[in-house]
Write an enzyme that holds these catalytic residues in place. Structure first.
Site, mmCIF file in Angstrom:
data_model
loop_
_atom_site.group_PDB
_atom_site.id
_atom_site.type_symbol
_atom_site.label_atom_id
_atom_site.label_comp_id
_atom_site.label_asym_id
_atom_site.label_seq_id
_atom_site.Cartn_x
_atom_site.Cartn_y
_atom_site.Cartn_z
ATOM 1 C CG ASP C 70 -2.117 -2.747 -1.102
ATOM 2 O OD1 ASP C 70 -2.358 -4.171 -0.890
ATOM 3 O OD2 ASP C 70 -1.307 -2.261 -0.700
ATOM 4 C CE LYS C 110 -0.956 5.468 7.526
ATOM 5 N NZ LYS C 110 -0.444 4.253 6.892
ATOM 6 C CD GLU C 137 -4.626 1.560 -0.747
ATOM 7 O OE1 GLU C 137 -4.905 1.180 0.551
ATOM 8 O OE2 GLU C 137 -3.582 1.558 -1.285
#
Lengths: 202, 202, 202, 202
Positions: C70, C110, C137
């Site tokens: 990323d 999450k 990303e």
């Protein structure tokens, strides 16, 4: 009518206000402080909307500069509800504009669920044919208020102001969800602000 | 020293002046007139250059805001030599800044060959800790003058102000070529300006 | 290490991806259709964060281009949850990049409350020393998800990953409020989309 | 015809090419090298000009994408004549476009005095309705060539291609002055380039 030339000073006011309000945001960052301003957008009212509003309110086209206050419009979007009032104070203390009117649709939200803080200002702008005083509207909102308002605006447009009851109810529930999000965010705001300070310093 | 915070108001002044001068260009276009402004660039003087200048002139760091006049700098580039004086007049007539000094290096060019019109102004800027008066420099030049000056600047930097005689001569000849180009352009300027008017209207 | 030169291709990838994804938004508008893309932002991971991540994961600095996925990051923000999957499809069908991995943190959020769709891509970029394949990303979220995630990120940073239980709970409630807002919006989405179509046509 | 939708892919190509060519400039700077690219501008051919060209050359409107090669146009402006050929080489070596045609109006300048390097390319662009191959023109010039060409373009427009002899002569002399400036600059180019390297490193 050469609308492009007529609207040029308004377009210039929007550009100058954007640069000035965005500049405030940058200064908070340089000093590693929480910025009450998340982002700033602006627009000149589209010509068809100006004409429609003028017709609805029976305003002659040569008086629109006095009678339509939101031809130049700037929107300041904040992270927390408290930030809105910090921005209001900052605008009040500026010497390069004069406040004409303020409306607090947060303390007293509209029946539709609309919440926002509005300021109408007079802004002196230099043009190639001399200085002009231009009216402009500054709207100040949280991200959640903004999110909701954008959707309501689209629906109002579609139904020409007469949104069906069923959809009005759904919109009302979305307004409550947005309001709830602002409330929950308020409860963590001191934590988050502190975190941003730490973050910047590293 | 937190240079980023110290220079924030200067950076803000550069942004505001750029938006204001570029706005003038746009207004000429909307009205289908030749714009005396071709393009506008700006910069805040880099910190090492500020420090170097302060040392050379023995200026204490807490007086640089009074003693160094070009920390905030904006450059207006014009198509024709005449346009420079139109821009000068337009800046003189603005109410949002005060002119402190003017230097006409076109009427009296520097020995090096440098030509440009310089204005030092005082500009009131609103910051998050109140209003500040900031000194800024506006340079006004033709494309040919600009082209030459950029090269001279690089060479001066390389030789630390002491350009060897041979290179100085070559630079001199380039300055003459730039001057000649401005002269030839002047001879077709009324034709080109008229053409631009026609072009825009279509 | 000349980090600016090392990161130049990543910075270029971020710029190209932003221009490409913003272009999709513009094309929907030209055709008077609801755009699944509300706005696009991008950033190159700051050098201290790259170093910290490399140390934490014991990645040698000459392998970061393979091991840290990323460094180049682009975020696409959508109005409705459904829009996210439209954007995913659009990215999958492009010929100028290759998808390496996808993670759907919306279907399976999450524990923290984080929701988002992540894609890791390989992007070929032309540099002044030839073509390079760069990992990047792409995060795709709704406005409400984004709002929440920004705050969580600040808090995680402050507490170095160990947010106190009490604050974690408050963050959890804010996540639920954001989720609720997305749900309420979903119920009016077909109405709003239709409205936008009408709006554009006028 | 919905020209905005028809021209959307061309507008996208212009944006992508600008970001790509400007990126090259940035990479040279990061590596403290003289950039052969001074600045990059781009435009989509205005609709009236497309229609006029189609009529003049008897091109049916559904064939303009094949027959008009400069609907998408990008201009690269360089400091020195040599830089033009460096840029040409860099474009030739890219994998994200295909060169269809090259015209060197510097080696063989037009009778009018026009000098420039032209490349016609095919560029694959992803749109919301799939990948499209778009023709685009890249013009590469020095600042002096550009300066002159802009003026000639305005005059050609005014006189509809038939510039009077007297003005043609004056334009010719301006072209010679621009050419002379390029020549003088060439003589100091190695010095200036070296200076820029030094400048960046400090």
């Amino acid at each position: 009518m050469n609308w492009e030339a007529i609207l040029a000073p308004y377009s210039q006011v929007v550009k100058e206000l954007k640069v000035k309000l965005k500049g405030m945001r940058a200064q908070f960052e340089y000093e590693s402080k929480h910025s009450p301003i998340e982002f700033v957008v602006g627009r000149v009212k589209p010509v068809p909307s100006i004409i429609e509003k003028a017709e609805k309110k029976a305003i002659p086209l040569d008086e629109i500069d006095q009678e339509i206050q939101d031809i130049a419009g700037v929107r300041v979007v904040c992270q927390f509800v408290d930030d809105i009032y910090t921005v209001v104070e900052m605008i009040r203390s500026r010497n390069d504009l004069t406040i004409v009117e303020e409306k607090d649709y947060i303390a007293r939200k509209k029946i539709s669920g609309y919440r926002s803080y509005h300021m109408i200002i007079e802004y002196p702008v230099e043009t190639i044919s001399g200085m002009k005083i231009i009216l402009a509207e500054i709207q100040i909102r949280t991200l959640a208020m903004n999110f909701w308002a954008i959707n309501e605006h689209s629906l109002n447009y579609k139904y020409d102001g007469a949104i069906p009851e069923e959809i009005k109810n759904r919109l009302q529930r979305a307004a409550e969800a947005a309001f709830k999000l602002d409330e929950e965010m308020s409860k963590i705001k001191s934590e988050v602000r502190e975190a941003q300070r730490v973050f910047r310093r590293i």
